[in-house]
Write an enzyme that holds these catalytic residues in place. Structure first.
Site, short mmCIF file in Angstrom:
data_model
loop_
_atom_site.label_atom_id
_atom_site.label_comp_id
_atom_site.label_asym_id
_atom_site.label_seq_id
_atom_site.Cartn_x
_atom_site.Cartn_y
_atom_site.Cartn_z
N ASN A 135 -78.58 -66.08 -3.44
CA ASN A 135 -77.17 -65.84 -3.79
C ASN A 135 -76.85 -64.46 -3.24
O ASN A 135 -77.57 -63.51 -3.51
CB ASN A 135 -77.03 -65.89 -5.32
CG ASN A 135 -75.66 -65.48 -5.80
OD1 ASN A 135 -74.75 -65.27 -5.00
ND2 ASN A 135 -75.50 -65.38 -7.10
N GLY A 136 -75.79 -64.35 -2.44
CA GLY A 136 -75.41 -63.04 -1.89
C GLY A 136 -75.19 -63.14 -0.39
O GLY A 136 -75.08 -64.23 0.16
N TRP A 194 -71.99 -71.72 -2.20
CA TRP A 194 -70.58 -71.48 -1.86
C TRP A 194 -70.61 -70.85 -0.47
O TRP A 194 -71.08 -69.73 -0.31
CB TRP A 194 -69.96 -70.54 -2.90
CG TRP A 194 -68.48 -70.35 -2.75
CD1 TRP A 194 -67.49 -71.16 -3.23
CD2 TRP A 194 -67.81 -69.26 -2.10
NE1 TRP A 194 -66.26 -70.64 -2.91
CE2 TRP A 194 -66.43 -69.48 -2.22
CE3 TRP A 194 -68.24 -68.12 -1.42
CZ2 TRP A 194 -65.47 -68.61 -1.69
CZ3 TRP A 194 -67.30 -67.26 -0.89
CH2 TRP A 194 -65.93 -67.51 -1.04
N HIS A 206 -33.75 -59.09 -0.95
CA HIS A 206 -34.03 -58.19 0.16
C HIS A 206 -34.87 -58.86 1.25
O HIS A 206 -35.55 -58.19 2.00
CB HIS A 206 -34.73 -56.93 -0.36
CG HIS A 206 -33.85 -56.10 -1.26
ND1 HIS A 206 -32.74 -55.42 -0.80
CD2 HIS A 206 -33.87 -55.91 -2.60
CE1 HIS A 206 -32.14 -54.81 -1.80
NE2 HIS A 206 -32.81 -55.09 -2.91
N ARG A 219 -69.07 -72.14 -11.41
CA ARG A 219 -69.00 -70.94 -10.58
C ARG A 219 -68.35 -71.22 -9.22
O ARG A 219 -67.96 -70.29 -8.52
CB ARG A 219 -70.41 -70.38 -10.36
CG ARG A 219 -71.05 -69.88 -11.62
CD ARG A 219 -72.52 -69.69 -11.42
NE ARG A 219 -72.83 -68.55 -10.56
CZ ARG A 219 -73.04 -67.32 -10.98
NH1 ARG A 219 -72.94 -67.04 -12.26
NH2 ARG A 219 -73.32 -66.35 -10.15
N GLU A 249 -49.04 -63.28 -12.41
CA GLU A 249 -50.14 -64.09 -12.92
C GLU A 249 -49.75 -65.58 -12.96
O GLU A 249 -50.55 -66.45 -12.63
CB GLU A 249 -50.56 -63.59 -14.31
CG GLU A 249 -51.59 -64.42 -15.02
CD GLU A 249 -52.88 -64.66 -14.23
OE1 GLU A 249 -53.10 -64.02 -13.21
OE2 GLU A 249 -53.65 -65.55 -14.65
N LYS A 297 -51.77 -68.57 -11.04
CA LYS A 297 -52.28 -69.76 -11.73
C LYS A 297 -51.84 -71.02 -11.01
O LYS A 297 -52.61 -71.92 -10.74
CB LYS A 297 -51.72 -69.79 -13.15
CG LYS A 297 -52.48 -69.65 -14.38
CD LYS A 297 -53.87 -69.30 -14.54
CE LYS A 297 -54.59 -68.61 -13.49
NZ LYS A 297 -55.35 -67.47 -13.66
N LYS A 340 -65.94 -68.96 -9.51
CA LYS A 340 -65.60 -68.31 -10.77
C LYS A 340 -66.07 -66.86 -10.79
O LYS A 340 -65.34 -65.97 -11.18
CB LYS A 340 -66.27 -69.08 -11.92
CG LYS A 340 -65.97 -68.53 -13.29
CD LYS A 340 -64.55 -68.81 -13.70
CE LYS A 340 -64.19 -68.27 -15.05
NZ LYS A 340 -62.73 -68.17 -15.22
N GLU A 386 -53.42 -71.40 -7.29
CA GLU A 386 -54.87 -71.57 -7.12
C GLU A 386 -55.36 -72.96 -7.50
O GLU A 386 -56.35 -73.43 -6.95
CB GLU A 386 -55.66 -70.50 -7.88
CG GLU A 386 -55.59 -70.59 -9.38
CD GLU A 386 -56.40 -69.49 -10.07
OE1 GLU A 386 -57.44 -69.10 -9.56
OE2 GLU A 386 -55.95 -69.03 -11.13
N CYS A 392 -72.48 -68.88 -5.51
CA CYS A 392 -73.77 -69.56 -5.53
C CYS A 392 -74.43 -69.41 -6.89
O CYS A 392 -74.31 -68.37 -7.53
CB CYS A 392 -74.70 -68.96 -4.49
SG CYS A 392 -74.00 -68.92 -2.85
#
Ligand code: F6R
Length: 602
Positions: A100-101, A74, A502, A27, A479, A483, A597, A486, A2
């Site tokens: 926000n939170g 968000w 395995h 964000r 990584e 990438k 973000k 996502e 948010c």
């Protein structure tokens, strides 16, 4: 996550809010809204599910005023919808609040105080605004009602509130979620991130946890938890607003990938003097040298940078390193060594998972370094030492230049520490190595079309993919897979090459893309064996190989560098593969679904 904006004392309030929200789009969000008012009490509330462009389109010419608040949401409590978007409004339509939170005790507060109120949304936030109205109705002043609400809620919050009956002040509170007050001439602004308001001011007051503030057009009053006034010296944000734009690039991610050679060179200049003199605080190196173990705590891409950094620090400085997922570590504390030193890696410096660990480790009295891209961010302020990444703002949700900067900074720190500890491996010519890497990255980004073609051949149509490697190549694979998944939504996994057989090899079928990273001569042959195993089961293999180990059929060839530093280089073609696969599949590279973000909730 948010984003919050607010402004008081300007005639162009609506535009300031919408521009600010656009700057906070990076964000991550799924709905947005604004409330604009003026002295005449002519308030306008506009909320839209979806993008800011849709909100902009819904804002009519009559939406004007001299005070306003805005929000990108968000979703946490309740689906993305107009009703759940902020500002949330109290039952009598008097109080407008953005948040926000996450409020952990909203159900409890609801049943204790608000059982007679009909709620219009499914959000935890609505409880906060309804509580203010409840306390005002029971005889409190608005300020006392706001403070009582702040005292009662448990969790993370940045609140910004307007009273329709008195639209000449903004009510502000902060706990754990970021919030800044920007200072203007005859106006003031409030925002989650200075980027949102750089076109209006570069002077900001930071708010600390537990603080509240009353902001009018001419004044900012900040109060501590006991509601005593506190003095705050404003700080200057150096960032140029132009650095926050895309320039001629179609997406921020591509711009940020391209910036990596410059970031590496900047870091060498910033932290390495001539003749291996380092420009770190000498007390930092002194304290690190006393540690019997370094704990790197991080999340996501920063965690992957931590894994790569562990190998580098252990090789160069010979100090043991443990790399910990922040969301796990804080609640399942392992037995710590006697003299730990903590390093928090965080691009944003605001990640709630990392922060809860930092707060605990600080309470336990351990020395703490934060390595972050955002000066004055929460994790930076709360640590004993900060080292900045100097990567410039990273706006694309998928982190690229922050990863390479984090591993680079850790390698410079490793050399400084190794030198202090007089290890043989600290003699590595790091300046030269980082120079070769910067040039090699430049060559890769200058020849992007090649990677674009591989993305189309291997990834455009697939539903899943694997990256494999050993040692540092495995760390880079983790990584690389993050990438890819996502932003392109291809289910991708980074795997230790030898581990595939395995169990997971059962997923390999005709056409499964397997991308192998090979830069280590000791294990190259073994990884080649693993490539044969997957090819025998139908996999399409793409190989990213250092030139000394390359074979004729290998596709992406990198110059030979000191193997321990390999992830700084090998991650770059993987970033580009992810970028192009996403474009080819028709998705928004910079704003992947569901992602934020700056992840300010646990
Ligand atoms: C992935 C990504 C995230 C972040 C993670 C931690 O591309 O960006 O995985 O790395 O959310 O964020 P910071 O580094 O800001 O603590």
């Amino acid at each position: 996550m948010c984003g919050i904006v607010g402004v008081i004392g300007r005639d162009d309030t609506t535009e300031v809010l919408l521009n600010g929200l656009e700057k906070l789009e990076y964000r991550g969000y799924d709905s947005a809204g604004i409330y604009v008012d003026s002295k005449s009490g002519d308030g306008h509330l506009v909320k839209e599910k979806g993008k800011i462009a849709e909100l902009r389109a819904a804002v009519g010419p009559d939406v004007k005023g001299t005070v306003g608040i805005g929000h990108t949401r968000w979703a946490t409590h309740g689906i993305p919808s107009n009703n759940n978007a902020h500002p949330q409004v109290s039952a009598n339509g008097r109080f407008y609040l953005v948040h926000n939170g996450v409020l952990e005790n909203y159900e409890e507060l609801n049943s204790k105080y608000l059982s007679d109120v009909t709620f219009k949304s499914e959000t935890d936030t609505e409880v906060a605004v309804q509580l203010i109205e409840y306390f005002v109705n029971s005889g409190k002043s608005v300020l006392d009602a706001f403070r009582q609400m702040v005292d009662l809620v448990v969790g993370s919050f940045a609140f910004l509130m307007v009273d329709r009956n008195d639209p000449e002040r903004l009510y502000v509170a902060k706990n754990k979620s970021p919030l800044l007050i920007g200072l203007g001439q005859g106006f003031n602004v409030v925002c989650s991130d200075s980027l949102a308001m750089l076109s209006l001011t570069h002077e900001f007051d930071e708010l600390h946890d537990g603080e509240t503030a009353i902001v009018t057009k001419d004044q900012v009053e900040i109060f501590n938890r006991e509601y005593q006034a506190v003095e705050r010296n404003p700080y200057h944000v150096e960032l140029d607003e132009n650095e926050t734009g895309k320039g001629t690039y179609p997406f921020f991610m591509l711009k940020e990938i391209d910036e990596q050679p410059a970031v590496l060179r900047r870091l060498v200049d910033q932290y390495m003097g001539e003749r291996d003199q380092f420009k770190f605080d000498p007390r930092l190196i002194e304290q690190m040298a006393q540690a019997d173990q370094i704990y790197i705590v991080a999340a996501g891409t920063s965690y992957h940078a931590g894994l790569a950094a562990k190998t580098i620090v252990e090789k160069i400085a010979k100090v043991p390193v443990a790399v910990e997922l922040a969301s796990e570590f804080g609640y399942h504390l392992p037995i710590l060594t006697k003299h730990p030193f903590f390093v928090f890696l965080s691009q944003s410096g605001e990640t709630a998972d990392s922060r809860q660990v930092l707060v605990k480790m600080k309470k336990m009295g351990y020395p703490i370094l934060t390595i972050t891209n955002v000066d004055r961010s929460t994790l930076s302020r709360e640590a004993d030492f900060t080292v900045l990444l100097h990567a410039g703002p990273e706006i694309a949700v998928a982190s690229t230049k922050a990863y390479t900067a984090q591993v680079t900074v850790m390698s410079i720190l490793a050399k400084a520490l190794g030198q202090k500890l007089k290890t043989d491996d600290s003699k590595i010519d790091l300046r030269h190595q980082l120079g070769i890497i910067a040039n090699a990255i430049q060559t890769i980004v200058d020849n992007k079309e090649e990677i674009e073609k591989y993305a189309s051949d291997f990834l455009e149509k697939t539903t899943n993919a694997f990256y494999i490697g050993r040692g540092q190549d495995y760390n880079a694979s983790l990584e690389a897979a993050l990438k890819l998944k996502e932003i392109s939504y291809i289910q991708a996994e980074g795997f230790a090459a030898g581990e595939l057989k395995h169990g997971t090899i059962s997923l390999i079928i005709e056409g499964t893309p397997v991308i192998a990273i090979i830069t280590d001569e000791v294990t190259a042959g073994l990884t080649r064996g693993n490539i044969k195993e997957v090819e025998a089961r139908g996999a399409n293999t793409l190989r990213i190989v250092s030139e000394d180990l390359a074979e004729s059929k290998d596709q992406i060839i990198m110059p030979k560098i000191d193997q321990v530093l390999a992830p700084i280089l090998t991650v770059v073609p993987a970033q580009l593969l992810a970028y192009y696969a996403t474009i080819q599949r028709g998705y928004n590279v910079d704003q992947p679904r569901n992602l934020a973000k700056s992840v300010t909730v646990e």
